[in-house]
Design an enzyme around this catalytic site. Structure first.
Site, PDB file in Angstrom:
ATOM      1  N   GLY A  54       0.849  -1.193   0.000  1.00  0.00           N
ATOM      2  CA  GLY A  54       0.000   0.000   0.000  1.00  0.00           C
ATOM      3  C   GLY A  54       0.878   1.233   0.000  1.00  0.00           C
ATOM      4  N   CYS A  81       5.363  -6.008   1.561  1.00  0.00           N
ATOM      5  CA  CYS A  81       5.685  -4.574   1.543  1.00  0.00           C
ATOM      6  C   CYS A  81       4.981  -3.841   2.691  1.00  0.00           C
ATOM      7  CB  CYS A  81       5.363  -3.987   0.170  1.00  0.00           C
ATOM      8  SG  CYS A  81       6.178  -2.401  -0.065  1.00  0.00           S
ATOM      9  N   TYR A  82       4.029  -2.960   2.401  1.00  0.00           N
ATOM     10  CA  TYR A  82       3.311  -2.298   3.511  1.00  0.00           C
ATOM     11  C   TYR A  82       2.725  -3.362   4.440  1.00  0.00           C
ATOM     12  CZ  TYR A  82      -0.122   0.484   6.062  1.00  0.00           C
ATOM     13  OH  TYR A  82      -0.854   1.078   7.068  1.00  0.00           O
ATOM     14  N   HIS A 168       8.370  -7.566  -3.437  1.00  0.00           N
ATOM     15  CA  HIS A 168       7.108  -7.988  -4.065  1.00  0.00           C
ATOM     16  C   HIS A 168       7.253  -9.343  -4.775  1.00  0.00           C
ATOM     17  CE1 HIS A 168       4.706  -4.362  -3.429  1.00  0.00           C
ATOM     18  NE2 HIS A 168       5.873  -3.744  -3.447  1.00  0.00           N
ATOM     19  N   GLU A 170       4.966 -11.062  -6.097  1.00  0.00           N
ATOM     20  CA  GLU A 170       3.963 -11.218  -7.156  1.00  0.00           C
ATOM     21  C   GLU A 170       4.431 -10.701  -8.510  1.00  0.00           C
ATOM     22  OE1 GLU A 170       3.959  -9.127  -4.693  1.00  0.00           O
ATOM     23  OE2 GLU A 170       2.951  -7.239  -5.126  1.00  0.00           O
ATOM     24  N   ASP A 226     -16.993  -8.518 -21.257  1.00  0.00           N
ATOM     25  CA  ASP A 226     -17.355  -8.567 -19.842  1.00  0.00           C
ATOM     26  C   ASP A 226     -18.873  -8.671 -19.631  1.00  0.00           C
ATOM     27  OD1 ASP A 226     -14.665  -8.171 -19.638  1.00  0.00           O
ATOM     28  OD2 ASP A 226     -14.807  -6.064 -19.105  1.00  0.00           O
ATOM     29  N   LYS A 366      -9.134  -9.713 -17.085  1.00  0.00           N
ATOM     30  CA  LYS A 366      -9.665  -9.918 -18.427  1.00  0.00           C
ATOM     31  C   LYS A 366      -9.429 -11.345 -18.939  1.00  0.00           C
ATOM     32  CE  LYS A 366     -11.569  -7.447 -21.719  1.00  0.00           C
ATOM     33  NZ  LYS A 366     -12.598  -6.452 -21.362  1.00  0.00           N
TER      34      LYS A 366
END
Ligand code: XMP
Length: 510
Positions: A54, A81-82, A168, A170, A226, A366
């Site tokens: 964050g 992280c945060y 991170h 990810e 979508d 998506k």
């Protein structure tokens, strides 16, 4: 179904965390930190929790905090992280700001032996993005990684199964990031990893069957990926209680309206109403040349048309929207900074008087939505179609919008799309279309002088549409499209190819 909670504290990469977990065949749900309590977390039976990054500092007045009770639930936690700073702070550690030694980008991290670093080398590249760092370790925790500038690059309290990393995992720049997430899921949370996208589809159908029983549900179907996937999914749950409204604003591509009616009305048997509002839109757009004004008129008129139709239908209980997770993030509805307003979120009027909004795809990306679309049996050409802007061909008619210009554009665009398809070039270009300029020029046909419009062809190659390169289409394909357009479409004397990238241009001309 085993699942992981991604507790969102507002970082820009948070969307990726859930996706990485799902790629490892464990279902992940993202929830903003202020919309779920420890009691709800416990009741939902999560196998693990990931505290995201964050933009804040834990000591900022308005920084997001969380109820420390979560640490006592016995559910494994990974802070990123945060997230790790917050875990340390909640457990009594001290966080410091290090303006002079903040770390951004690829950083060498040295790791120690720990369950979270199974099969990770003791020295590897990780992606850092922080100014604050953990200065004093909380009781019960130990340091399991460091970098040159960050003494606590990873910490853990193995007895309580609480882990945290300053970098991170990810993002792909963290070379062993996926391995670390795998370790968290399978070694620490003891997940089985047997989740598949079809489980999501089945669970959603069942969930909405119960939740929407006996309710009248309305969905604005655009024919885009979508809203189409949301429509078919909900139709499987509640059948004819779902009413889809398709607004034909007269700014659609050639054959689009027929395609949507045929696919959804005939193939899927969805209760589908097509509102032909061409005259209404064109009269509002008459004489308007300014691009932003066109967009505004179309947006507002769309709402009015939809509203009128909804009123005819009587009381609506639920409105369904095909919002996907990036829409929420980009519109600033999660905790991240606002990047741009998206037409899907909050775009439809409260005045319709529905009691609830349901967004069945709001956790997904998506490509995940496309996968669901394929599973639901939606035709491939719809699931993989190129994006088409909400304001439709209006942003591709330069100057005043007239029926004549729209008809010319529709024909030219259809020819260009046919030629791309004929040459099997869909894999090298992400969006391709024709634009009708406001420029007329002289030509010669037979022995006669002609005076007609200039059509511009545009094709771009991009990953995310934030930047784009013009596609290097083969000359013979461009030549054939140009010949066909000038021969087959009355009113066109010239065809040009747009060789501008984004930036400095945008993808659309308006
Ligand atoms: P630009 O022109 O901004 O386009 O470079 C980037 C991508 O966004 C699409 N686009 C829109 N989509 N409503 C939409 O739903 C809009 O108002 C809109 N404007 C642009 C464009 O087609 C491209 O894919």
């Amino acid at each position: 179904m085993e699942k992981i909670l991604v507790l969102d504290f507002g970082g820009q990469y948070n969307q990726l965390i859930a996706r990485r977990v799902r790629e490892l065949n464990v279902y992940a749900e993202i929830k903003p930190y202020n919309r779920v309590t420890p009691e709800e977390i416990q009741a939902a039976g999560y196998k693990g929790i990931i505290f995201t990054g964050g933009p804040n500092s834990v000591y900022d007045e308005n920084s997001p905090h969380y109820d420390p009770k979560v640490l006592e639930l016995g559910i494994p936690i990974l802070g990123i992280c945060y997230g790790v700073q917050l875990l340390a702070y909640m457990s009594g550690g001290e966080i410091c700001s290090a303006n002079d030694s903040s770390e951004y980008g690829k950083t060498v991290v040295f790791t120690k032996n720990s369950l979270i670093f199974n099969n990770v080398p003791t020295k590897s590249i990780c992606w850092m993005s922080h100014t604050d760092y953990i200065k004093t370790l909380p009781k019960g925790f130990s340091v399991i990684a460091h970098s040159d500038n960050c003494p606590c690059a990873a910490i853990c309290d193995e007895t309580r199964k609480i882990y945290g990393v300053q970098f991170h995992p990810e993002v792909t720049h963290t070379i062993y990031g996926k391995q670390m997430l795998r370790n968290f899921l399978f070694n620490i949370c003891l997940c089985k990893g047997d989740w598949k996208m079809s489980d999501f589809v089945e669970a959603s159908i069942e969930k909405y069957r119960k939740h929407l029983k006996g309710k009248k549900v309305l969905l604005a179907l655009s024919g885009g990926v979508d809203s189409s996937v949301a429509a078919v999914l909900l139709h499987k749950s509640i059948g004819d209680n779902l009413i889809c409204v398709f607004v034909d604003h007269g700014l659609l591509r050639k054959g689009e309206s027929e395609f949507v009616m045929k696919t959804f009305g005939e193939k899927f048997g969805i209760n589908l109403i097509c509102v032909n509002a061409e005259a209404r839109f064109l009269s509002k757009l008459a004489d308007v040349t300014e691009p932003e004004k066109k967009r505004k008129i179309i947006g507002e008129e769309f709402i009015r048309v939809f509203e009128d139709k909804a009123k005819e239908l009587g009381k609506i209980d639920v409105l369904v929207q095909g919002t996907i997770y990036p829409d929420i993030i980009e519109s600033g509805k999660g905790e991240s900074a606002v990047i741009k307003s998206h037409h899907n979120v909050g775009g439809l009027p409260d005045s319709i008087g529905f009691d609830e909004i349901v967004e069945p795809l709001s956790e997904l990306f998506k490509d995940e939505v496309r996968e669901i679309g394929m599973q639901l049996g939606i035709p491939k050409e719809l699931v993989w179609r190129q994006p088409f802007p909400g304001p439709g061909l209006a942003v591709r008619v330069i100057g005043e919008i007239t029926k004549e210009k729209l008809d010319i554009l529709r024909e030219a665009d259809a020819i260009f799309r046919e030629e791309i398809s004929e040459a099997k070039l869909e894999s090298i270009t992400d969006q391709y279309f024709a634009v009708i300029t406001d420029l007329r020029s002289v030509g010669v046909m037979g022995d006669k002088r002609t005076y007609g419009y200039t059509i511009a062809l545009r094709a771009v190659t991009t990953d995310d549409f934030m930047t784009a390169a013009w596609t290097r289409l083969p000359y013979d394909v461009l030549e054939k499209a140009s010949n066909r357009i000038t021969n087959e479409v009355t009113g066109v004397t010239r065809v040009v190819y747009d060789i501008t990238s984004k930036p400095p241009a945008t993808v659309e001309w308006e």
